[in-house]
Scaffold this motif. Structure first.
Motif, mmCIF file in Angstrom:
data_model
loop_
_atom_site.group_PDB
_atom_site.id
_atom_site.type_symbol
_atom_site.label_atom_id
_atom_site.label_comp_id
_atom_site.label_asym_id
_atom_site.label_seq_id
_atom_site.Cartn_x
_atom_site.Cartn_y
_atom_site.Cartn_z
ATOM 1 N N CYS A 299 0.900 -1.145 -0.098
ATOM 2 C CA CYS A 299 0.011 -0.129 0.069
ATOM 3 C C CYS A 299 0.857 1.246 -0.097
ATOM 4 O O CYS A 299 2.097 1.260 0.061
ATOM 5 N N CYS A 302 4.558 2.166 2.523
ATOM 6 C CA CYS A 302 4.780 0.905 3.257
ATOM 7 C C CYS A 302 5.551 0.010 2.610
ATOM 8 O O CYS A 302 5.575 -0.310 1.338
ATOM 9 N N CYS A 306 2.567 -6.861 1.424
ATOM 10 C CA CYS A 306 1.377 -7.883 1.908
ATOM 11 C C CYS A 306 0.646 -8.227 0.720
ATOM 12 O O CYS A 306 0.117 -9.587 1.008
ATOM 13 N N CYS A 534 -2.533 1.150 9.182
ATOM 14 C CA CYS A 534 -2.874 -0.227 9.009
ATOM 15 C C CYS A 534 -2.639 -1.057 10.226
ATOM 16 O O CYS A 534 -1.626 -0.730 10.917
HETATM 17 S S1 SF4 Z 1 1.601 -3.591 6.119
HETATM 18 FE FE1 SF4 Z 1 -0.479 -3.030 5.913
HETATM 19 S S2 SF4 Z 1 -0.131 -0.992 4.617
HETATM 20 FE FE2 SF4 Z 1 1.672 -2.094 4.519
HETATM 21 S S3 SF4 Z 1 1.576 -3.216 2.690
HETATM 22 FE FE3 SF4 Z 1 0.658 -4.586 4.377
HETATM 23 S S4 SF4 Z 1 -1.372 -4.199 4.302
HETATM 24 FE FE4 SF4 Z 1 -0.563 -2.607 3.227
#
Ligand code: SF4
Length: 655
Positions: A299, A302, A306, A534
């Motif tokens: 996202c 970040c 994920c 998050c």
């Molecule tokens: S930790 Fe949260 S904000 Fe970061 S990539 Fe994963 S789901 Fe997205």
């Protein structure tokens, strides 16, 4: 000058076709932070409890969190709030990705939608220019397809789009809002968007987001990034791989699914397959996953990656993360390849990946039991995978039996009758939950399942380990660098918690300890949901980068409003209590706060009563789970107390 937030909301009335840019009151930031907190305040003030979810007067709020769009790593959640057609309570689903930061950069903290457009429309928010545009050509299009069409017609390849698919247009009670890189799925918020005749909101913003003390703020953000690195290199020992790291559970990276496939239930949350996972299956699933996963993605701002883009041959690309990788597979007793194929269609339709598979498994169980017959399911294929696709197509179109199933298992069971209610055995507050059936009651989880307003355990749990560690040495090792606890007593709770004997479930953690653990866990979620953080970097995993001790300085540096730990705790308590009051005003009471009868094999009614009694007391609620006037007063929520009193929900005698 406002910092971190813009100080402006967009108010859109789709019945009147009006668009207003409205300045907000900075005092509310100190009290409710932002995101979920200020959404709740708006819903309390402006949506009377008699309002039907599918009503012009229901609001649908897309909110950034207080720190979205700043450099705080992982702070990117869009908090979508409304009243759910399924639970009839407040729904607040969240999505990651890029939408909220883009809105902040366009110059707005929230988009508040009311009314209902007579024709399908979409919104185009481009900095100061905001338009309601015709979407009749997007009727019936998939959510991801819609986003692409809009970007092309606007000639804005970088616009962030949140859209509904056919399920939302047809007001399926578990319709989601999809954003390509994430989705907001719980509570049927996509159905409310469809009811408003709103197909999508596209956003592009290029304005600055200011912070109050930039140097200090960046130092704090860099500390977070450093800790993420350390934590990634040091997974927690003694817990399943999926709980050892941080971020959302790394399902798209991990192939080993022994934990989910052997502990979670298959079908209509019915069967545990303890011997399912074999070397052969692992190899097979690895091949499937690696062949369709095109790349891991993150996202906004970040490093965790994920999610993943998934390209199944012959199908358009879509994004997947988390446990939804397995929900269709396990509901259909099928394999991973099927899961990836049907999830593509489900994403375009825009349905919740937790509820939709369970609704279909429920229908097939009713068929096996003779409650639904061939007459109800004319033309249904004979193979289970074919049946799932067939049912999904009918649900999102509300065709035949699909119209009944589109209301979710709780309401469908009522409409079908003939004993179908017995098969609706995995809902809480009328909403499907994770397919889990366990042995011994866990007091902490009992409280979270029973009382969570989110009705989604992954958005309530976190911070405290889910199970005791086998030996004292392992527990000692765990608490050594457990800096995240708000109070040292939590370390003792964990040190004393044993897998067997006097200090094990269900009587340990004690009632008092269980209430305190739940209180800590949910407070952290309420802070995240107001900041737009998050949960994967804060309230969900063990030993996360953000916690109650480092949040106040970060928030203060960003906003210029001084928060200390008690002040932040108080704001989280206020938000949590306001959410409770909203649902209480809509009729929710103690009788609604119960996990399914068969969630645990061994139940302890007396203990459960005590747990609920003490939890309510700790919260400052009465025996029905209703906040007392005194506790509302302590939280500067006198206006809530007065309203509840006027409605006869609380009385003068109550304190
Ligand atoms: S930790 Fe949260 S904000 Fe970061 S990539 Fe994963 S789901 Fe997205």
């Amino acid at each position: 000058m406002r910092y971190a937030e813009t100080g402006f909301d967009l108010e859109i009335d789709l019945s009147r076709g009006s668009i207003d840019r409205v300045e907000t009151d900075p005092k509310l930031t100190k009290l409710y932070l932002g995101g979920l907190g200020t959404n709740a305040k708006i819903l309390w003030d402006r949506v009377p409890p008699e309002t039907e979810p599918f009503s012009e007067d229901n609001l649908l709020i897309f909110s950034t969190g207080l720190l979205c769009g700043t450099a705080a790593p992982g702070c990117n959640r869009t908090i979508v709030s409304t009243f759910s057609p399924q639970t009839r309570l407040m729904a607040y689903s969240m999505m990651g990705g890029f939408w909220a930061p883009e809105l902040k950069h366009a110059g707005y903290d929230k988009v508040i939608i009311r009314g209902r457009s007579p024709d399908l429309v979409y919104l185009w928010i481009h900095n100061d220019k905001v338009e309601i545009r015709d979407a009749s050509h997007l009727h019936g299009k998939g959510a991801i397809e819609t986003a692409e069409c809009i970007r092309q017609e606007l000639k804005e390849p970088d616009a962030q789009v949140a859209a509904i698919g056919l399920a939302g247009e047809n007001r399926v009670f578990f319709a989601s809002i999809e954003h390509g890189k994430s989705s907001a799925s719980r509570g049927g918020i996509g159905a409310v968007m469809g009811d408003k005749g709103l197909k999508a909101i596209a956003v592009r913003g290029k304005k600055d987001v200011n912070v109050a003390r930039p140097v200090e703020f960046m130092e704090r953000c860099n500390d977070i990034l450093k800790y993420i690195k350390v934590r990634e290199e040091n997974p927690v020992k003694g817990v399943p791989a999926i709980l050892a790291g941080i971020g959302s559970p790394q399902e798209m990276r991990i192939v080993d699914e022994e934990w989910h496939t052997t502990n979670f239930m298959w079908g209509n949350s019915r069967t545990r397959r303890k011997d399912f996972w074999t070397k052969e299956i692992e190899e097979n699933w690895r091949e499937t996953q690696e062949s369709v996963r095109t790349r891991l993605i993150s996202c906004y701002n970040c490093p965790m990656k994920c999610g993943a883009t998934v390209s199944v041959p012959g199908l358009p690309t879509y994004m997947m993360k988390c446990y939804s990788k397995l929900t269709y597979t396990m509901a259909a007793y099928s394999d991973l390849d099927f899961g990836f194929r049907i999830a593509q269609r489900a994403t375009e339709y825009g349905v919740d990946g937790f509820s939709a598979p369970q609704v279909m498994a429920f229908a097939l169980e009713l068929y096996e039991a003779g409650i639904l017959t061939d007459a109800d399911l004319p033309g249904m294929p004979s193979d289970v995978e074919g049946r799932f696709f067939w049912l999904l197509d009918r649900i999102v179109r509300r065709e035949g039996i699909g119209d009944v199933l589109a209301d979710g298992t709780y309401w469908a069971a009522k409409r079908i009758g003939k004993g179908a209610e017995k098969y609706d055995h995995n809902t809480i507050k009328k909403h499907e939950q994770l397919p889990l059936k366990l042995g011994m009651l866990n007091p902490v989880y009992y409280l979270m399942y029973a009382t969570g307003e989110k009705i989604n355990i992954t958005q309530i749990e976190g911070q405290f380990p889910q199970a005791p560690f086998p030996t004292g040495e392992e527990r000692e090792a765990f608490v050594k660098d457990w800096i995240h606890v708000p109070d040292e007593k939590f370390k003792q709770y964990f040190l004393d918690w044993e897998p067997r004997g006097e200090h094990s479930n269900p009587y340990y953690p004690t009632v008092e300890a269980s209430c305190n653990i739940v209180d800590w866990q949910e407070k952290m979620h309420y802070i995240d949901d107001a900041l737009g953080m998050c949960a994967g970097l804060s309230s969900f995993p063990l030993k996360p980068p953000y916690h109650i001790h480092n949040y106040p300085a970060l928030i203060s540096a960003a906003t210029g409003i001084d928060f200390d730990e008690p002040g932040l705790w108080q704001a989280a308590t206020r938000n949590r209590t306001l959410l409770r009051a909203i649902n209480v005003r809509r009729g929710m009471r103690r009788a609604d706060e119960k996990p399914p009868e068969n969630h645990w094999k061994k139940r302890f009614p007396e203990l459960e009563t005590k747990l609920l009694d003490e939890y309510y007391k700790l919260k400052g609620w009465d025996n029905q789970g209703i906040p007392t006037k005194a506790s509302l007063h302590d939280l500067d929520l006198d206006y809530v107390g007065e309203d509840l009193e006027q409605r006869g929900i609380i009385s003068d005698g109550q304190s």
